[in-house]
Design a protein around this motif. Structure first.
Motif, short mmCIF file in Angstrom:
data_model
loop_
_atom_site.label_atom_id
_atom_site.label_comp_id
_atom_site.label_asym_id
_atom_site.label_seq_id
_atom_site.Cartn_x
_atom_site.Cartn_y
_atom_site.Cartn_z
N GLN A 73 -7.30 -47.77 -16.94
CA GLN A 73 -8.10 -47.60 -15.64
C GLN A 73 -7.87 -48.98 -14.66
O GLN A 73 -8.00 -48.63 -13.41
CB GLN A 73 -9.66 -47.62 -16.11
N ARG A 74 -7.56 -49.91 -15.33
CA ARG A 74 -7.17 -51.35 -14.49
C ARG A 74 -5.85 -50.83 -13.51
O ARG A 74 -5.63 -51.59 -12.53
CB ARG A 74 -6.99 -52.32 -15.11
N LEU A 75 -5.09 -50.15 -13.86
CA LEU A 75 -3.94 -49.52 -12.94
C LEU A 75 -4.11 -48.74 -11.90
O LEU A 75 -3.49 -48.83 -10.68
CB LEU A 75 -2.94 -48.93 -13.70
N VAL A 76 -5.84 -48.36 -11.78
CA VAL A 76 -6.13 -47.42 -10.35
C VAL A 76 -5.84 -48.08 -9.29
O VAL A 76 -5.44 -47.42 -8.17
CB VAL A 76 -7.48 -46.90 -10.72
N PRO A 77 -6.43 -49.27 -9.04
CA PRO A 77 -6.38 -50.01 -7.66
C PRO A 77 -4.96 -50.43 -7.40
O PRO A 77 -4.44 -50.69 -6.53
CB PRO A 77 -7.36 -51.26 -7.85
N VAL A 78 -4.10 -50.69 -8.46
CA VAL A 78 -2.92 -51.05 -8.40
C VAL A 78 -1.90 -49.82 -7.54
O VAL A 78 -1.20 -50.02 -6.67
CB VAL A 78 -1.94 -51.52 -9.83
N ALA A 79 -2.09 -48.65 -8.06
CA ALA A 79 -1.46 -47.42 -7.52
C ALA A 79 -1.91 -47.28 -6.19
O ALA A 79 -1.41 -46.92 -5.17
CB ALA A 79 -1.79 -46.38 -8.45
N GLU A 80 -3.43 -47.47 -6.07
CA GLU A 80 -3.68 -47.17 -4.69
C GLU A 80 -3.41 -48.14 -3.50
O GLU A 80 -2.98 -47.80 -2.67
CB GLU A 80 -5.31 -47.30 -4.72
N GLN A 81 -3.44 -49.37 -3.86
CA GLN A 81 -2.71 -50.39 -3.14
C GLN A 81 -1.35 -50.08 -2.71
O GLN A 81 -0.66 -50.21 -1.67
CB GLN A 81 -2.59 -51.83 -3.65
N ALA A 82 -0.49 -49.60 -3.81
CA ALA A 82 0.95 -49.12 -3.63
C ALA A 82 1.07 -47.86 -2.64
O ALA A 82 2.19 -47.47 -2.54
CB ALA A 82 1.45 -48.85 -4.94
N GLY A 83 0.07 -47.12 -2.73
CA GLY A 83 -0.16 -45.95 -1.97
C GLY A 83 0.56 -44.64 -2.79
O GLY A 83 1.14 -43.73 -2.36
N LEU A 84 0.38 -44.84 -4.03
CA LEU A 84 1.12 -43.62 -4.92
C LEU A 84 -0.27 -43.02 -5.91
O LEU A 84 -1.25 -43.88 -6.05
CB LEU A 84 1.93 -44.47 -5.91
N SER A 85 0.10 -41.82 -6.42
CA SER A 85 -0.94 -41.55 -7.47
C SER A 85 -0.46 -42.43 -8.69
O SER A 85 0.39 -42.85 -8.80
CB SER A 85 -0.86 -40.03 -7.69
N MET A 86 -1.56 -42.20 -9.72
CA MET A 86 -0.96 -42.85 -11.01
C MET A 86 0.10 -42.25 -11.68
O MET A 86 0.83 -43.17 -12.11
CB MET A 86 -2.40 -42.79 -11.82
N ALA A 87 0.24 -40.94 -11.48
CA ALA A 87 1.27 -40.43 -12.33
C ALA A 87 2.90 -40.79 -11.49
O ALA A 87 3.87 -40.95 -12.11
CB ALA A 87 1.35 -38.76 -12.35
N GLN A 88 2.67 -40.81 -10.03
CA GLN A 88 3.89 -41.26 -9.37
C GLN A 88 4.35 -42.80 -9.65
O GLN A 88 5.45 -42.86 -9.91
CB GLN A 88 3.54 -40.98 -7.74
N MET A 89 3.17 -43.36 -9.62
CA MET A 89 3.60 -44.98 -10.11
C MET A 89 4.14 -44.96 -11.51
O MET A 89 5.03 -45.62 -11.79
CB MET A 89 2.21 -45.83 -10.13
N ALA A 90 3.59 -44.21 -12.45
CA ALA A 90 4.15 -44.29 -13.88
C ALA A 90 5.59 -43.74 -13.75
O ALA A 90 6.49 -44.39 -14.72
CB ALA A 90 3.14 -43.43 -14.70
N ILE A 91 5.82 -42.71 -13.15
CA ILE A 91 7.39 -42.27 -13.20
C ILE A 91 8.20 -43.30 -12.48
O ILE A 91 9.15 -43.57 -12.76
CB ILE A 91 7.42 -40.79 -12.48
N ALA A 92 7.81 -43.66 -11.40
CA ALA A 92 8.68 -44.80 -10.64
C ALA A 92 8.69 -45.81 -11.46
O ALA A 92 9.95 -46.60 -11.20
CB ALA A 92 7.84 -45.12 -9.20
N TRP A 93 7.68 -46.50 -12.27
CA TRP A 93 8.17 -47.39 -12.95
C TRP A 93 9.03 -47.41 -14.09
O TRP A 93 10.06 -48.15 -14.45
CB TRP A 93 6.90 -47.91 -13.89
N THR A 94 9.36 -46.24 -14.69
CA THR A 94 10.54 -46.11 -15.70
C THR A 94 11.97 -45.88 -14.96
O THR A 94 12.72 -46.58 -15.24
CB THR A 94 10.40 -44.61 -16.30
N LEU A 95 11.67 -45.32 -13.56
CA LEU A 95 13.12 -45.44 -12.71
C LEU A 95 13.31 -46.66 -12.33
O LEU A 95 14.72 -46.96 -11.58
CB LEU A 95 12.97 -44.39 -11.57
N GLN A 96 12.55 -47.61 -12.32
CA GLN A 96 12.91 -49.04 -12.10
C GLN A 96 13.90 -49.68 -12.95
O GLN A 96 14.80 -50.73 -12.46
CB GLN A 96 11.80 -49.99 -12.06
N ASN A 97 14.09 -49.32 -14.38
CA ASN A 97 14.86 -49.62 -15.20
C ASN A 97 16.25 -49.33 -14.94
O ASN A 97 16.62 -47.93 -14.73
CB ASN A 97 14.43 -49.14 -16.71
N PRO A 98 17.20 -50.22 -14.69
CA PRO A 98 18.60 -49.62 -14.16
C PRO A 98 19.44 -48.90 -15.09
O PRO A 98 20.31 -48.27 -14.68
CB PRO A 98 19.17 -51.20 -13.84
#
Length: 332
Positions: free
Chosen positions: A250-275
């Motif tokens: 739940q602490r990730l909710v404001p992080v996603a909101e500030q990034a302009g992403l849904s929680m799911a979108q942020m989670a998927i994007a996070w995995t894709l950050q790994n080269p």
């Protein structure tokens, strides 16, 4: 859609997988609509396995992709877990099981070849040489272009890579579970694969839904959600249902909101950050879920967002490389 390399092949950064849905959780008509939506959104990479819904998932995917230009798709499947009646040779990575399974998978998928054929777990009861020689024959017969593994340890991947080099076949991928909460590949598997030129195709980028934020500590799971569906993965998501983990999520909710992403979108994007990650596999029980999740493709999370994610999750992150494991013996 963003496209990334897997060996010399290009695949979509978001893949569509049907592990817990096709043939079990959703009706076939809905499954076909989800695949159609994936295609409309630019997904070209589709992942399945013979064990999913005891072969039914491959059949549904084959029907859903019928009529598509085959050269424009990348179709992946796997072998290891028991299928059919599950008798003594209906599982594992023996030559017998591999050679019989590839033909059965191709029939169900309605294709002459798969782009990637993966060992779904490591088989401690079959000599690795036998397994790799069988995979080499699958590739040389034209039934698969590339081979991969799933949930193998670093030392197992290294040994398989050495044999693949000797056999002149392309071992290009590992398919591990990987998400913000489950980072067990980072310490050993990722560095080894990066050294060897092997990429990750990751499953469960949103923790079976736990990272969407819809599950709250101290509350019952929403009606109809995965956590309430025995056919749709309730057993798998249960590991994330502890209140201390849900509170951290739940602490990730404001992080996603500030990034302009849904929680799911942020989670998927996070995995894709790994080269070392070529693609993140998403599943869906409704077409709109596909459309929402593909928006993670091409998203770059700023350093401060990545730091905020680590700070929010803290000690609930699992990073022990020993958690990557296959069954010690085929006792199924």
């Amino acid at each position: 859609m963003e496209f990334r390399n897997l060996g010399g092949m290009k695949i979509s950064a978001i893949s569509y997988g049907n592990w817990l849905t096709h043939g079990s959780q959703v009706e076939e008509d809905t499954a076909v609509l989800c695949v159609q939506r994936a295609l409309e959104e630019g997904i070209t990479t589709f992942d399945t396995a013979d064990v999913y819904a005891n072969t039914a998932a491959e059949t549904v995917l084959g029907k859903a992709l019928a009529g598509q230009r085959r050269e424009g798709l990348e179709i992946f499947t796997k072998v290891y877990w028991p299928t059919g009646p599950g008798q003594h040779n209906d599982h594992g990575l023996s030559r017998k099981h591999i050679m019989e399974s590839i033909d059965a998978s191709l029939r169900r998928l309605g294709t002459d070849y798969v782009d990637l054929y993966q060992a779904h777990r490591y088989d401690y009861e079959t000599p690795l040489e036998e397994t790799m020689e069988a995979f080499a024959d699958v590739v040389r017969s034209g039934k698969a272009h590339y081979i991969g593994v799933s949930e193998w340890r670093a030392e197992e991947i290294r040994a398989a890579h050495a044999l693949a080099r000797e056999l002149h076949i392309p071992l290009v991928s590992n398919q591990p579970q990987y998400n913000m909460l489950w980072r067990v590949i980072e310490a050993e598997v990722v560095p080894t694969c990066a050294e060897l030129g092997i990429q990750q195709i990751v499953w469960s980028p949103i923790g079976q839904g736990a990272l969407t934020g819809k599950y709250r500590p101290g509350e019952q799971p929403p009606a109809g959600s995965r956590a309430t569906d025995d056919k749709g993965g309730a057993g798998m998501i249960s590991r994330w249902m502890a209140d201390d983990i849900l509170e951290r999520v739940q602490r990730l909710v404001p992080v996603a909101e500030q990034a302009g992403l849904s929680m799911a979108q942020m989670a998927i994007a996070w995995t894709l950050q790994n080269p070392n990650v070529s693609s993140a596999i998403i599943g869906a029980s409704r077409p709109d879920q596909v459309s929402e999740n593909v928006k993670a493709a091409g998203v770059v999370l700023e350093a401060e967002v990545m730091e905020a994610i680590d700070l929010a999750l803290g000690e609930v992150v699992e990073a022990d490389p020993a958690k990557t494991q296959s069954p010690a013996k085929r006792d199924f």
